[in-house]
Design a protein around this motif. Structure first.
Motif, short mmCIF file in Angstrom:
data_model
loop_
_atom_site.label_atom_id
_atom_site.label_comp_id
_atom_site.label_asym_id
_atom_site.label_seq_id
_atom_site.Cartn_x
_atom_site.Cartn_y
_atom_site.Cartn_z
N ARG A 591 -3.30 4.29 -3.90
CA ARG A 591 -2.03 4.13 -3.20
C ARG A 591 -1.16 3.02 -3.80
NH1 ARG A 591 -2.33 3.09 2.53
NH2 ARG A 591 -0.34 4.13 2.86
N VAL A 593 -1.01 -1.04 -5.94
CA VAL A 593 -1.66 -2.35 -5.95
C VAL A 593 -1.48 -3.10 -4.62
CG1 VAL A 593 0.32 -3.50 -7.06
CG2 VAL A 593 -1.94 -4.50 -7.25
N THR A 594 -0.36 -2.88 -3.94
CA THR A 594 -0.19 -3.60 -2.66
C THR A 594 -1.26 -3.15 -1.67
OG1 THR A 594 1.48 -1.95 -2.07
CG2 THR A 594 2.28 -4.06 -2.92
N SER A 595 -1.54 -1.86 -1.64
CA SER A 595 -2.57 -1.34 -0.75
C SER A 595 -3.95 -1.83 -1.17
CB SER A 595 -2.60 0.19 -0.79
OG SER A 595 -1.78 0.71 0.20
N LEU A 597 -4.72 -4.51 -2.64
CA LEU A 597 -4.93 -5.92 -2.27
C LEU A 597 -5.00 -6.11 -0.75
CD1 LEU A 597 -2.76 -7.80 -4.95
CD2 LEU A 597 -5.21 -7.27 -4.97
N ILE B 9 5.14 8.55 -2.23
CA ILE B 9 5.46 7.18 -1.81
C ILE B 9 4.80 6.25 -2.82
CG2 ILE B 9 5.13 5.44 -0.01
CD1 ILE B 9 5.30 7.69 2.04
N ARG B 11 4.14 2.43 -4.20
CA ARG B 11 4.15 1.02 -3.78
C ARG B 11 4.35 0.11 -4.99
NH1 ARG B 11 1.92 3.18 0.81
NH2 ARG B 11 2.13 1.46 2.25
N PHE B 12 4.68 -1.14 -4.68
CA PHE B 12 4.94 -2.13 -5.73
C PHE B 12 5.87 -1.56 -6.79
CE2 PHE B 12 3.75 -5.23 -9.15
CZ PHE B 12 4.13 -6.36 -8.46
N ILE B 20 9.56 -7.03 -3.83
CA ILE B 20 8.52 -6.00 -3.88
C ILE B 20 8.96 -4.86 -2.96
CG2 ILE B 20 6.13 -5.46 -3.29
CD1 ILE B 20 5.46 -8.41 -3.94
N GLU B 74 3.06 -0.85 6.19
CA GLU B 74 1.81 -1.50 5.78
C GLU B 74 2.10 -2.66 4.82
OE1 GLU B 74 -1.27 1.04 4.24
OE2 GLU B 74 -0.75 2.63 5.66
N ASP B 75 3.17 -2.56 4.08
CA ASP B 75 3.46 -3.58 3.06
C ASP B 75 4.49 -4.61 3.54
OD1 ASP B 75 1.69 -2.30 1.47
OD2 ASP B 75 3.07 -1.89 -0.18
N TYR B 78 4.54 -8.13 2.14
CA TYR B 78 5.03 -8.24 0.76
C TYR B 78 6.56 -8.26 0.74
CZ TYR B 78 0.28 -6.79 -0.65
OH TYR B 78 -1.07 -6.69 -0.84
#
Lengths: 700, 255
Positions: A591, A593-595, A597, B9, B11-12, B20, B74-75, B78
């Protein structure tokens, strides 16, 4: 050509022969007329330090080379070595007991004469204890040999004056520094660094491996500060001197060997305040300039350390070097504090070897080994009969059976560890030189391994395969107890057959939730793994009452461990690698790198006093100005949530080329451009080459 | 609760706005740019990408705005630490403006900012659904040539210009971005024409997106032809000389 590059060129001309410091040690043993064991040891060590002729490179600023220990041993030499090494055996890295960070703070503060003075004082205090006097004398003998070695280097430097290619001013400076160190404590930064480097060189020539340098930006800081303030030193020159010493860590690499010397920067001071200073940056830049593996740089990151420091670390990582490894200081400090050390000592920890936390100069050399929880999962799945397996009614019951197996495994592990640590004749295994650099060996007049050190020995159990275990348990929960698509006995049969004929079941297992995607389903098992195993190991101590630490850091041994193991319920085939260190299984954290970590910050790493390793790879574009800030915040969030360590790799051009050749090693390497991202290895050849061509000018 | 047609979707996302970010790619596009790097987001129907490595990825999933919200939140730590947020890209995210507006409002309620990456070729009323909920627009301007819009990419330059002008005058943060496509808009005369247009529309800052063909593996995986497969990327000096032209009129940066 810069002095550093000149030195690199000189080093490329590797010495002839084999690295064999033991030959000199054994000649010392042979020549010894002593009857006293520590004294004989000291005679061996003194011979190592003083017999070979010093070697000075044309581009040396800081001297101390291992080249003189490369020899072409004759048959008689080989016999001498085997005879005396049997008589005076050693326990070193290869027996798992040679990771140490010396107390360079005291050495730099009081110098060699100061250490000898301390020994004299201790002899006075123990004057009625012949054994202690004998040991203190043996320590002193090794320090005198160190002085002799410095003197020999000074003389060699003077003798080289006038030799083509050598610089008279530098040689004079080298000679002056070496002589000064035999007379008093270092008075300048350069003298301080020369002292530390020569001691380090002595350890290597003793045959030691993975000796850390530790917190050099702390113990050399007072001299650095003084010299900067009085104008005799600049940051550029300090960096050059450091690089001149650090490059020689790679001497063995140039001749086909290697060494892992951990250097630590940043972190808090003894009072708990952020200690990042000008010297921290010089060390960082020196390691960057050396640009070779060997100086293993660790940066302790505190929540209040300047962003500028973390950013500078990322810039160095972005050169493709992969260092420094970033350590979350508060987590390590809490983890070590749990073991009952004085908080001031804890705050002064550094790393030895790869990442192992160590109370600087206060513990005996480290020992570690591998603990493999998968074996005990296989003990259930491969050894229980079908009926017994299918009688397990739910996941809770399965987990309690697994926990019972693990408890047996941990008990067995501790027995083996203790047996390995047992030394039949400790009097014959003394380390008089090493003991000079460990508190309170001098004060107590005792060897580092016989009660001299302030704290008892520690052991590190490297817990293997957190990802493989978590994924396997999640797969069992999903397929056996939740969807009930397979019986536990069927999974066991599939594992025995290495999934041959069970392809559908394997797909089912592989599609179960995986650790590293911020989903509780699998992540809860990683949390359980960390807690349960630490609860178990916490019940034990080492032979002298020290703590048993745990790590999730085993360098590449996930590959070796996997070779001996059958298939696992996560769908892994027999013999394939386990998940690496503390990371999720390769390619299963899909998913982003944020997930990853977020998952990785769920286990309680304050239980892992030895340390953990998490590897993450980014393309060089992620390190560009403007983008680096995002990486920095990524790390800040990860650390604020309790992550312990992260090792970031910028995929240099070379790595990208490697990824093109060996895509299986880079399943999650992401290429990002605006409005687009792709897994690098899924791209076509010509497109990968596009990236390469744009990567060229983005790196240094 | 409204629904979105989500392709993926990511991320980062470091190339899709400040800080971010998580980029939500919405499926379906009304343009047909032959150089498109996200071909799986053109059709609004679900599709499977079958890579030659054996990997299969299905994209195209109807998700409620709440489902998407839960996923991107969830993020949130960040985003807060880095000044980031959520980016909507595609395809043309504005084709799903109604649900998008709802989701952006939900994000706002959670203190998360949003960015919409659009080619702007939709009726203005679509923008009205999102304009009060969105913080930043990335607005593609692909050519100053009426014919290129109408005959090559299936768009209408008048709609694009009109929307861009209204968006800028609405006071929203609008970043105009130009994909540098060989043979389409990289000749000096073409660059100058675009500059004239953009000056006219009140643009101050321009982002240039160097052409790349990273999407070609996706074309293979979808089993469709890619017209730009063999068109080489620009050299650093070519990109630099295009930047110099734009620099005369705008604050210009290369993304």
């Amino acid at each position: 050509m810069s002095i550093l590059n000149g030195l690199k060129e000189e080093m490329k001309n590797a010495p002839q022969g084999v690295f064999c410091p033991h030959l000199f040690k054994c000649r010392g043993y042979e020549a010894s007329r002593s009857e006293c064991l520590p004294d004989i040891r000291a005679d061996g060590i003194a011979a190592v330090f003083t017999q070979p002729k010093p070697y000075i490179y044309k581009n040396d600023l800081i001297v101390g080379s291992i080249r003189p220990y490369y020899v072409a041993p004759t048959q008689e030499d080989a016999e001498l070595v085997s005879q005396y090494m049997a008589k005076y055996p050693e326990r070193n890295f290869w027996q798992g007991v040679d990771h140490f960070a010396p107390d360079y703070f005291t050495a730099v503060n009081i110098g060699i004469p100061g250490l000898i003075g301390k020994i004299e004082k201790s002899k006075e205090a123990h004057k009625d204890d012949a054994e202690k006097i004998a040991f203190l004398d043996s320590m002193k003998k090794t320090l005198i040999a160190l002085c002799d070695k410095l003197t020999a280097y000074a003389e060699a430097a003077k003798a080289l004056i006038g030799t083509p290619g050598y610089d008279e001013k530098r040689l004079t400076l080298i000679a002056d520094n070496c002589i000064a160190l035999t007379k008093h404590a270092p008075k300048t930064f350069m003298e301080g660094l020369q002292l530390v480097w020569m001691i380090h060189n002595c350890f290597v020539s003793e045959g030691r491996y993975a000796m850390a340098i530790g917190r050099i930006d702390m113990f050399l800081y007072p001299l650095y500060k003084q010299d900067i303030e009085n104008g005799s030193l600049t940051d550029e020159y300090a960096t050059e001197l450091l690089a001149n010493a650090f490059l020689k860590i790679c001497e063995r690499r140039f001749s086909g060997g290697d060494d892992v010397v951990n250097i630590c920067i940043g972190g808090v001071d003894e009072e708990g305040n952020c200690s990042v200073n000008g010297l921290s940056y010089c060390v960082l830049h020196a390691v960057r300039d050396v640009n070779l593996p060997g100086p293993n740089l660790s940066a302790r990151i505190t929540p209040d350390c300047p962003d500028e420091f973390l950013d500078e670390c990322l810039k160095v990582i972005g050169t493709g070097l992969g260092y420094p490894a970033l350590m979350n200081d508060p987590v390590n400090i809490t983890a070590l504090s749990r073991k009952g050390y004085d908080i001031r000592d804890v705050r002064n920890y550094c790393m030895v070897g790869c990442i192992e936390n160590f109370i600087t100069g206060m513990q005996p050399p480290w020992s570690d080994n591998r603990f493999d929880p998968i074996c005990y999962l296989e003990d259930i799945l491969l050894k229980y009969d079908a009926e017994a397996l299918d009688n397990i009614t739910d996941m809770d019951e399965f987990m309690s059976i697994y926990e019972a197996q693990l408890a047996i495994g941990v008990e067995e592990y501790i027995q083996r560890m203790r047996a390995n640590a047992y030394v039949e004749d400790p009097e014959n295994m003394t380390s008089p030189f090493l003991s000079c650099f460990c508190d309170f060996c001098i004060e107590r007049g005792l060897d580092i391994n016989m009660g001299g050190s302030k704290y008892p020995s520690v052991h590190g159990a490297a817990l293997m395969g957190i990802g493989t275990v978590s994924d396997s348990l999640a797969a069992i929960e999903k397929t056996v107890y939740e969807t009930k698509k397979a019986k536990l006995s069927e999974i066991a049969e599939a594992l025995k057959a290495d999934f041959a004929g069970y392809e559908e079941l394997r797909e089912l297992c592989r599609s179960a939730p995986k650790y590293g995607n911020n989903s509780e389903y699998a992540d809860k098992y990683a949390v359980w793994y960390t807690k349960t195993l630490n609860d178990m190991f916490d019940n034990y101590t080492t032979y002298d009452g020290g703590a048993v630490y745990t790590a999730m850091a085993a360098n590449v041994s996930n590959i070796h461990a996997g070779r001996d193991l059958a298939a696992t319920p996560d769908g892994r085939l027999a013999g394939k690698p386990l998940s690496d260190a503390a990371s999720p299984t390769y390619g299963c954290d899909t998913r982003g790198v944020t997930s990853t970590l977020l998952s990785l910050s769920k286990p309680d790493y304050t239980r892992c006093a030895c340390g953990t390793v998490v590897n993450q790879k980014f393309t060089p574009a992620a390190f560009k100005d403007g983008k680096r800030e995002k990486l920095l915040q990524l790390i800040r969030v990860y650390f604020s949530r309790g992550g312990q360590e992260i090792q970031i790799n910028s995929t240099s051009r070379e790595t990208l080329i490697d990824a093109m050749e060996h895509p299986e090693n880079y399943p999650t390497l992401v290429v990002r451009v605006s409005g687009f991202s792709a897994i690098f290895v899924t791209l076509g050849r010509e497109v990968q080459e596009d990236i390469l061509s744009r990567t060229q000018h983005e790196t240094v | 609760m409204k629904e979105l047609n989500v392709s993926s979707i990511q991320r980062f996302s470091t190339g899709d706005g400040p800080g971010i970010r998580t980029t939500v790619f919405l499926k379906g596009c009304n343009l047909r740019c032959p150089w498109c790097h996200n071909p799986e987001n053109i059709s609004s129907q679900p599709q499977t990408l079958a890579y030659n490595t054996g990997k299969k990825v299905t994209c195209g999933k109807i998700m409620s705005t709440e489902e998407v919200l839960a996923d991107v939140l969830e993020d949130v730590e960040y985003y807060r630490a880095s000044g980031g947020g959520v980016t909507f890209s595609g395809g043309e995210p504005m084709l799903q403006a109604e649900a998008l507006g709802e989701l952006c409002r939900m994000l706002n309620d959670n203190g998360v900012t949003s960015l919409i990456d659009t080619a702007g070729c939709v009726p203005w009323r679509y923008f009205e659904s999102v304009i009060d909920q969105t913080d930043i627009f990335y607005f593609d301007y692909k050519s100053a040539d009426r014919n290129i819009y109408s005959s090559i990419i299936n768009g209408d330059i008048d709609i694009v210009r009109c929307n861009l002008k209204r968006l800028i005058s609405s006071g929203r943060t609008v970043h105009v971005r130009i994909p540098l496509i060989p043979g389409i808009n990289t000749a000096v005369s073409e660059c100058e024409r675009i500059c004239t247009d953009l000056l006219d529309l009140g643009v101050k800052r321009v982002g240039l997106l160097p052409y790349h063909r990273l999407g070609s593996a996706k074309y293979d995986a979808l089993g469709i032809e890619y017209a730009y497969r063999n068109v080489p990327i620009q050299s650093a000096s070519e990109i630099e000389s295009i930047k110099e032209i734009y620099n005369k009129y705008f604050i210009t940066y290369i993304e």
